[in-house]
Design a protein around this motif. Structure first.
Motif, PDB file in Angstrom:
ATOM      1  N   PHE A  72      40.136  36.527  85.115  1.00 32.77           N
ATOM      2  CA  PHE A  72      40.052  37.923  85.551  1.00 32.77           C
ATOM      3  C   PHE A  72      41.419  38.434  85.983  1.00 32.77           C
ATOM      4  CE2 PHE A  72      39.465  41.257  88.675  1.00 32.77           C
ATOM      5  CZ  PHE A  72      38.536  42.083  88.072  1.00 32.77           C
ATOM      6  N   LYS A  76      43.292  41.501  84.221  1.00 28.17           N
ATOM      7  CA  LYS A  76      43.513  42.627  85.127  1.00 28.17           C
ATOM      8  C   LYS A  76      44.981  43.005  85.184  1.00 28.17           C
ATOM      9  CE  LYS A  76      43.802  41.909  89.499  1.00 28.17           C
ATOM     10  NZ  LYS A  76      43.528  41.594  90.929  1.00 28.17           N
ATOM     11  N   ASN A 127      41.066  46.825  80.094  1.00 32.13           N
ATOM     12  CA  ASN A 127      40.483  47.216  81.383  1.00 32.13           C
ATOM     13  C   ASN A 127      39.221  46.393  81.641  1.00 32.13           C
ATOM     14  OD1 ASN A 127      39.538  48.436  83.667  1.00 32.13           O
ATOM     15  ND2 ASN A 127      39.632  50.521  82.866  1.00 32.13           N
ATOM     16  N   PRO A 128      39.267  45.417  82.548  1.00 31.39           N
ATOM     17  CA  PRO A 128      38.086  44.576  82.802  1.00 31.39           C
ATOM     18  C   PRO A 128      36.930  45.343  83.406  1.00 31.39           C
ATOM     19  CG  PRO A 128      39.806  44.120  84.410  1.00 31.39           C
ATOM     20  CD  PRO A 128      40.420  45.010  83.375  1.00 31.39           C
ATOM     21  N   LYS A 129      37.173  46.565  83.890  1.00 34.28           N
ATOM     22  CA  LYS A 129      36.087  47.348  84.457  1.00 34.28           C
ATOM     23  C   LYS A 129      35.064  47.720  83.390  1.00 34.28           C
ATOM     24  CE  LYS A 129      37.029  50.490  87.527  1.00 34.28           C
ATOM     25  NZ  LYS A 129      37.631  51.674  88.192  1.00 34.28           N
ATOM     26  N   LEU A 205      44.093  49.442  89.284  1.00 25.84           N
ATOM     27  CA  LEU A 205      43.510  48.343  88.536  1.00 25.84           C
ATOM     28  C   LEU A 205      44.065  47.004  88.989  1.00 25.84           C
ATOM     29  CD1 LEU A 205      41.703  47.330  86.261  1.00 25.84           C
ATOM     30  CD2 LEU A 205      43.564  47.790  84.665  1.00 25.84           C
TER      31      LEU A 205
END
Length: 210
Positions: A72, A76, A127-129, A205
């Motif tokens: 992550f 990120k 974008n890990p979101k 972020l």
């Protein structure tokens, strides 16, 4: 998947798409500076990245991404660095004394369209979101069992369609006022604001926690 479930997901996805974020900022920058075609290429990049994240979520790779602190952190920071780089580049262009001629239409250049697609794709792919959204949505809206994969892809397609419709409407609206906003001073101002906002998204972020 029931119609009620699909409508519930559509509402959640629509609120997410319409909320302010890097995608809207990128479109607002692209239309007056590069034209509608480049902006639609941005949207094509958005949609491609959504299907990438959706596929990874279905395959379970995104589960590893979220539950592995190291993975992550890497994704990120790469995503944050990319957003910050876009912002820094736009801010540099804004501070440059080189005038931006309003008659230039780089959107007609094939290379510009490819670059615009890449910007849209990387803005979301890194974008890990986006993965976190699918990981949160899939367990709540898809049925367990044999139809899970098909239902998951339907949700991804729904999210992508909402995204395309929303930003397509935004592109057409911005295109109508692009002539009034096409002078060099306005474009430098727009690049400056865009640069600061993208740098802010990058920093935000970078501090995101799973």
């Amino acid at each position: 998947m029931s119609l009620e479930t699909l409508l519930s997901f559509t509402l959640v996805a629509a609120l997410l798409v319409m909320s302010p974020g890097p995608n809207g900022v990128l479109i607002a920058k692209t239309v007056p500076t590069s034209g509608r075609a480049a902006a639609f290429s941005n949207v094509g990049g958005f949609v491609s990245a959504f299907f990438l994240h959706g596929s990874l979520s279905i395959l379970g790779i995104s589960v590893i991404l979220v539950h592995s602190a190291e993975a992550f952190f890497v994704v990120k920071m790469v995503g944050a660095a990319y957003l910050f780089w876009i912002g820094l580049k736009a801010l540099r262009d804004a501070l440059s004394r080189k005038a931006i001629a309003p008659t230039v239409q780089p959107a007609r250049n094939k290379r510009t369209l490819v670059r615009a697609f890449g910007e849209g794709f990387l803005t979301n792919a890194l974008n890990p979101k986006v993965s976190m959204f699918y990981l949160a949505a899939f367990p709540q809206f898809i049925p367990a069992g044999e139809g899970a994969i098909a239902a998951s892809m339907m949700l991804v397609a729904t999210h992508s369609l909402i995204n395309a419709l929303w930003f397509g409407a935004m592109i057409m609206l911005l295109a109508k006022v692009s002539r009034a906003a096409g002078n060099p001073s306005f474009q430098r101002w727009l690049k400056g604001v865009t640069g600061l906002v993208f740098m802010g998204f990058g920093l935000k972020l970078a501090t995101l926690r799973p």
